[in-house]
Design a protein around this motif. Structure first.
Motif, mmCIF file in Angstrom:
data_model
loop_
_atom_site.group_PDB
_atom_site.id
_atom_site.type_symbol
_atom_site.label_atom_id
_atom_site.label_comp_id
_atom_site.label_asym_id
_atom_site.label_seq_id
_atom_site.Cartn_x
_atom_site.Cartn_y
_atom_site.Cartn_z
ATOM 1 N N TYR A 48 -0.410 4.822 1.523
ATOM 2 C CA TYR A 48 0.713 4.267 0.816
ATOM 3 C C TYR A 48 0.872 2.465 1.049
ATOM 4 N N VAL A 49 0.873 2.134 2.142
ATOM 5 C CA VAL A 49 1.020 0.681 2.350
ATOM 6 C C VAL A 49 0.011 -0.107 1.783
ATOM 7 N N PHE A 50 -1.254 0.337 2.010
ATOM 8 C CA PHE A 50 -2.322 -0.315 1.246
ATOM 9 C C PHE A 50 -2.214 -0.196 -0.177
ATOM 10 N N VAL A 51 -1.927 0.950 -0.698
ATOM 11 C CA VAL A 51 -2.018 0.973 -2.311
ATOM 12 C C VAL A 51 -0.778 0.077 -2.823
ATOM 13 N N VAL A 52 0.302 0.122 -2.188
ATOM 14 C CA VAL A 52 1.163 -0.985 -2.392
ATOM 15 C C VAL A 52 0.948 -2.545 -2.562
ATOM 16 N N LEU A 53 0.332 -2.753 -1.260
ATOM 17 C CA LEU A 53 -0.419 -4.012 -1.314
ATOM 18 C C LEU A 53 -1.352 -4.442 -2.410
ATOM 19 N N ALA A 54 -2.213 -3.364 -2.838
ATOM 20 C CA ALA A 54 -3.087 -3.619 -3.574
ATOM 21 C C ALA A 54 -2.566 -3.843 -5.143
ATOM 22 N N GLY A 55 -1.522 -3.214 -5.320
ATOM 23 C CA GLY A 55 -0.808 -3.163 -6.656
ATOM 24 C C GLY A 55 -0.163 -4.469 -6.791
ATOM 25 N N TYR A 56 0.658 -4.872 -5.662
ATOM 26 C CA TYR A 56 0.967 -6.449 -5.526
ATOM 27 C C TYR A 56 0.073 -7.572 -5.678
#
Length: 268
Positions: A48-56
């Protein structure tokens, strides 16, 4: 409910002097929680954290800010793959544990309903060292160490458990873990525990239950009963052994005391 008028600075203690005995499937609940938090939540949160960072990073890319979307997308993809690899077997284990818990709860409820009118005391989830006994029934015809096996049935066709007096087969296949060995070990543990705690030696009848399955006729003189849950009350009622009321009370008292002590150790 807590009393709001009690000062937070005063030392307090629980008003409950005697802890309750355990519920059916309580050990399985603990195992489910362990699997969820130790083997699923960490990897799911990492993904979840890496998906959020990628989205950002992609948002910054769209709005022409300084960005590194491909780097974070790669990291997110790796994190998701790792999470899937780690979580899938854990989720399967949780599914199997939930089925086992439901089976123990259903059988426990059935035993309470059918055995108590026969003069039996019924206890659940007796903890040992690295194992547990699903149910124990103590009644006028003896003491019964009960192991519940909640196995998925075929959607169609035969669903039969056979027992030849030594080995069990479930639709023609031997279980991965031998339930006969398992329940005999539980009965020995129970016998030794009562001998040490109550100071008397009692015979313990090992029982393996397959709820919802058709179980073929038992071989005569087998020291283990292999049944479905609906057959057990009749077997108990017709058993030849006897246990006087004072021994029913004695065994129940010592088992409850043991379970409560073990629960206190786990909560310490």
């Amino acid at each position: 409910m807590c009393d709001a008028g009690v000062s937070a600075e005063r030392k307090t203690k629980s008003p409950i002097k005697n802890l309750p005995v355990r519920l059916p499937g309580q050990t399985i609940w603990h195992r489910i929680n362990d699997v969820l938090f130790d083997r699923i939540v960490f990897y799911a949160m990492m993904a979840y954290v890496f998906v959020v960072l990628a989205g950002y990073e992609w948002l910054k890319f769209v709005f022409h800010a300084t960005h590194h979307p491909w780097l974070f997308t790669g990291l997110a993809a790796i994190a998701v793959i790792v999470a899937l690899v780690k979580c899938r077997p854990a989720l399967r284990e949780v599914r199997d544990l939930k089925q086992g818990r439901i089976g123990e709860e259903a059988v426990g409820q059935y035993l309470e309903e059918k055995l108590r009118p026969l003069g039996c005391q019924v206890l659940h989830d007796i903890p040992g060292d690295g194992f547990n006994i699903d149910h124990v029934a103590i009644g006028p015809t003896g003491i019964y160490c009960i192991e519940t096996k909640t196995i998925s049935k075929p959607a169609k066709g035969a669903a039969e458990v056979k027992f030849d007096g030594e080995q069990i087969s479930v639709n023609g296949f031997a279980p991965d873990r031998d339930p006969v060995v398992q329940v005999k070990a539980g009965a020995r543990f129970l016998r030794d525990l009562l001998a040490e705690s109550a100071g008397k030696k009692f015979g313990i009848r090992p029982v393996v239950l397959y709820p919802g399955w058709f179980v073929s006729k038992q071989p005569e003189n087998a020291d283990v009963w292999v049944l479905n849950e609906k057959a057990l009350p009749t077997f108990i009622q017709n058993a030849r052994s006897s246990l006087p009321p004072e021994d029913i009370n004695l065994v129940t008292f010592h088992l409850k005391r043991y379970v409560i002590a073990k629960t206190k150790e786990e909560q310490a």
